[in-house]
Design a protein around this motif. Sequence first.
Motif, mmCIF file in Angstrom:
data_model
loop_
_atom_site.group_PDB
_atom_site.id
_atom_site.type_symbol
_atom_site.label_atom_id
_atom_site.label_comp_id
_atom_site.label_asym_id
_atom_site.label_seq_id
_atom_site.Cartn_x
_atom_site.Cartn_y
_atom_site.Cartn_z
ATOM 1 N N HIS A 125 0.784 -1.247 0.000
ATOM 2 C CA HIS A 125 0.000 0.000 0.000
ATOM 3 C C HIS A 125 0.814 1.295 0.000
ATOM 4 C CE1 HIS A 125 -3.723 -2.164 0.614
ATOM 5 N NE2 HIS A 125 -3.279 -2.727 1.722
ATOM 6 N N HIS A 126 2.115 1.235 0.322
ATOM 7 C CA HIS A 126 2.817 2.480 0.646
ATOM 8 C C HIS A 126 4.079 2.738 -0.175
ATOM 9 C CE1 HIS A 126 -0.010 2.444 3.917
ATOM 10 N NE2 HIS A 126 0.526 1.354 4.440
ATOM 11 N N LYS A 127 4.222 2.063 -1.313
ATOM 12 C CA LYS A 127 5.442 2.234 -2.113
ATOM 13 C C LYS A 127 5.624 3.670 -2.588
ATOM 14 C CE LYS A 127 6.847 -1.134 -4.973
ATOM 15 N NZ LYS A 127 6.803 -2.261 -5.947
ATOM 16 N N GLU A 128 4.517 4.302 -2.966
ATOM 17 C CA GLU A 128 4.611 5.674 -3.481
ATOM 18 C C GLU A 128 5.134 6.631 -2.415
ATOM 19 O OE1 GLU A 128 1.775 9.024 -5.677
ATOM 20 O OE2 GLU A 128 0.976 7.031 -5.265
ATOM 21 N N LEU A 129 4.594 6.511 -1.201
ATOM 22 C CA LEU A 129 5.044 7.394 -0.114
ATOM 23 C C LEU A 129 6.525 7.158 0.190
ATOM 24 C CD1 LEU A 129 4.496 9.452 2.139
ATOM 25 C CD2 LEU A 129 3.766 7.540 3.587
ATOM 26 N N PHE A 130 6.931 5.917 0.311
ATOM 27 C CA PHE A 130 8.315 5.628 0.703
ATOM 28 C C PHE A 130 9.302 5.840 -0.443
ATOM 29 C CE2 PHE A 130 6.146 3.930 4.315
ATOM 30 C CZ PHE A 130 7.059 4.061 5.362
ATOM 31 N N SER A 131 8.791 5.959 -1.667
ATOM 32 C CA SER A 131 9.678 6.287 -2.792
ATOM 33 C C SER A 131 10.222 7.709 -2.665
ATOM 34 C CB SER A 131 8.940 6.142 -4.123
ATOM 35 O OG SER A 131 8.007 7.195 -4.301
ATOM 36 N N LEU A 132 9.612 8.515 -1.787
ATOM 37 C CA LEU A 132 10.083 9.887 -1.585
ATOM 38 C C LEU A 132 11.371 9.929 -0.755
ATOM 39 C CD1 LEU A 132 6.690 11.745 -0.911
ATOM 40 C CD2 LEU A 132 7.876 11.339 -3.082
ATOM 41 N N PHE A 133 11.729 8.799 -0.145
ATOM 42 C CA PHE A 133 13.003 8.718 0.592
ATOM 43 C C PHE A 133 14.089 8.203 -0.348
ATOM 44 C CE2 PHE A 133 9.963 8.188 4.143
ATOM 45 C CZ PHE A 133 10.463 9.122 5.040
ATOM 46 N N PRO A 134 15.006 9.051 -0.776
ATOM 47 C CA PRO A 134 16.062 8.563 -1.661
ATOM 48 C C PRO A 134 17.109 7.729 -0.924
ATOM 49 C CG PRO A 134 16.326 10.926 -1.274
ATOM 50 C CD PRO A 134 15.075 10.513 -0.566
ATOM 51 N N TYR A 135 17.175 7.904 0.404
ATOM 52 C CA TYR A 135 18.189 7.187 1.198
ATOM 53 C C TYR A 135 17.493 6.430 2.316
ATOM 54 C CZ TYR A 135 20.525 10.884 -1.303
ATOM 55 O OH TYR A 135 20.919 11.733 -2.304
ATOM 56 N N LYS A 136 17.746 5.119 2.378
ATOM 57 C CA LYS A 136 17.101 4.264 3.382
ATOM 58 C C LYS A 136 18.157 3.389 4.053
ATOM 59 C CE LYS A 136 12.831 3.807 0.607
ATOM 60 N NZ LYS A 136 13.267 4.278 -0.730
ATOM 61 N N THR A 137 18.069 3.289 5.377
ATOM 62 C CA THR A 137 18.976 2.441 6.140
ATOM 63 C C THR A 137 18.143 1.455 6.952
ATOM 64 O OG1 THR A 137 20.543 4.292 6.325
ATOM 65 C CG2 THR A 137 20.875 2.419 7.802
ATOM 66 N N PHE A 138 18.429 0.148 6.781
ATOM 67 C CA PHE A 138 17.680 -0.907 7.465
ATOM 68 C C PHE A 138 18.585 -1.535 8.531
ATOM 69 C CE2 PHE A 138 16.347 -0.704 2.973
ATOM 70 C CZ PHE A 138 15.051 -0.238 3.161
ATOM 71 N N GLY A 139 18.373 -1.147 9.777
ATOM 72 C CA GLY A 139 19.297 -1.498 10.848
ATOM 73 C C GLY A 139 19.530 -2.981 11.030
ATOM 74 N N SER A 140 18.485 -3.791 10.859
ATOM 75 C CA SER A 140 18.625 -5.224 11.131
ATOM 76 C C SER A 140 19.269 -5.993 9.989
ATOM 77 C CB SER A 140 17.257 -5.840 11.462
ATOM 78 O OG SER A 140 16.831 -5.424 12.742
ATOM 79 N N SER A 141 19.491 -5.345 8.845
ATOM 80 C CA SER A 141 20.126 -6.068 7.736
ATOM 81 C C SER A 141 21.247 -5.266 7.073
ATOM 82 C CB SER A 141 19.068 -6.458 6.690
ATOM 83 O OG SER A 141 18.350 -5.339 6.229
ATOM 84 N N ASP A 142 21.655 -4.153 7.683
ATOM 85 C CA ASP A 142 22.711 -3.321 7.101
ATOM 86 C C ASP A 142 24.017 -3.582 7.851
ATOM 87 O OD1 ASP A 142 24.479 -1.163 6.437
ATOM 88 O OD2 ASP A 142 22.751 -0.007 5.744
ATOM 89 N N PRO A 143 25.030 -4.104 7.164
ATOM 90 C CA PRO A 143 26.293 -4.426 7.847
ATOM 91 C C PRO A 143 27.002 -3.200 8.421
ATOM 92 C CG PRO A 143 26.514 -4.676 5.448
ATOM 93 C CD PRO A 143 25.062 -4.460 5.729
ATOM 94 N N ASP A 144 26.680 -2.016 7.916
ATOM 95 C CA ASP A 144 27.315 -0.801 8.445
ATOM 96 C C ASP A 144 26.758 -0.405 9.812
ATOM 97 O OD1 ASP A 144 28.925 -0.553 6.225
ATOM 98 O OD2 ASP A 144 27.552 0.791 5.168
ATOM 99 N N VAL A 145 25.561 -0.914 10.149
ATOM 100 C CA VAL A 145 24.949 -0.582 11.449
ATOM 101 C C VAL A 145 25.333 -1.678 12.436
ATOM 102 C CG1 VAL A 145 22.809 -0.063 12.683
ATOM 103 C CG2 VAL A 145 23.041 0.589 10.270
ATOM 104 N N LYS A 146 26.417 -1.437 13.153
ATOM 105 C CA LYS A 146 26.980 -2.480 14.029
ATOM 106 C C LYS A 146 26.117 -2.716 15.268
ATOM 107 C CE LYS A 146 30.643 -2.635 11.368
ATOM 108 N NZ LYS A 146 30.625 -3.585 10.262
ATOM 109 N N ASN A 147 25.576 -1.629 15.833
ATOM 110 C CA ASN A 147 24.804 -1.718 17.076
ATOM 111 C C ASN A 147 23.438 -1.063 16.889
ATOM 112 O OD1 ASN A 147 27.066 -2.696 18.920
ATOM 113 N ND2 ASN A 147 27.954 -0.820 18.097
ATOM 114 N N GLY A 148 22.406 -1.695 17.459
ATOM 115 C CA GLY A 148 21.056 -1.137 17.356
ATOM 116 C C GLY A 148 20.852 0.039 18.308
ATOM 117 N N LYS A 149 19.720 0.714 18.152
ATOM 118 C CA LYS A 149 19.342 1.751 19.094
ATOM 119 C C LYS A 149 19.268 1.114 20.490
ATOM 120 C CE LYS A 149 16.376 3.613 15.414
ATOM 121 N NZ LYS A 149 14.996 3.848 14.959
#
Length: 229
Positions: A125-149
């Motif tokens: 339902h929300h692809k159009e809205l989230f397409s407005l974010f050119p940069y996305k970081t997914f903490g649980s699957s991004d190797p650059d994010v070593k530690n969670g919040k």
Amino acid sequence: MAFRPVTHVLFDMDGLILNTEDLYTVAFQNIVSQFGKDYTFDLKLKLMGLQTQETTEMIISALDLPMTPEQFIEESKKQFDALFPDAKVMPGAKRLIEHFHNNNVPIGLATSSSKESYDLKVNKHHKELFSLFPYKTFGSSDPDVKNGKPHPDIFLVSANRFPDKPKPDQCLVFEDAVNGVLAAKAAGMQVVMVPDPRVPEHLRADATLVIDTLLDFKPELFGLPPFKS
């Protein structure tokens, strides 16, 4: 309180843009009910904003569940597959994201969710809205994010994804979770908190600004383009 002007904005997702925090509660309660346990709001408060593995281990430990982390994650995925595709947008989120986009304010998504979980929540339902974010970081699957919040990693990594590499004090974070507020503060960023009404006052104290919904946000407070009246 005086707020510092900012140039870039980072958004959390769960419980801020989408009502998925409510859906996590339903999913986890469905699992722990099998063992006569309750997924309480006090427990939820400690978990909001954490990465998948950390969340899983804390639930199993806190409720003394006879499950391995792998079993819990497998059960969770079944629940999420059923619940997440029909996630709803939170009040004011679409308006604010579109406002920043239309006024050329650089925005990024900084979510503790994995890419797989994000796709489940957004693609139907929300692809159009989230397409407005050119940069996305997914903490649980991004190797650059070593530690969670509440560690600052996700916000520092997210800020670094903007081509002009803004300094932390040039970034404003939107969060609903206590752990997210602490992470933003640790990153040296100002943070607007939109908490669940049940979050106690003393756990809101680290936020730069606390509002009831994103409809209440006034961009000009942080030197950003105001809404047209």
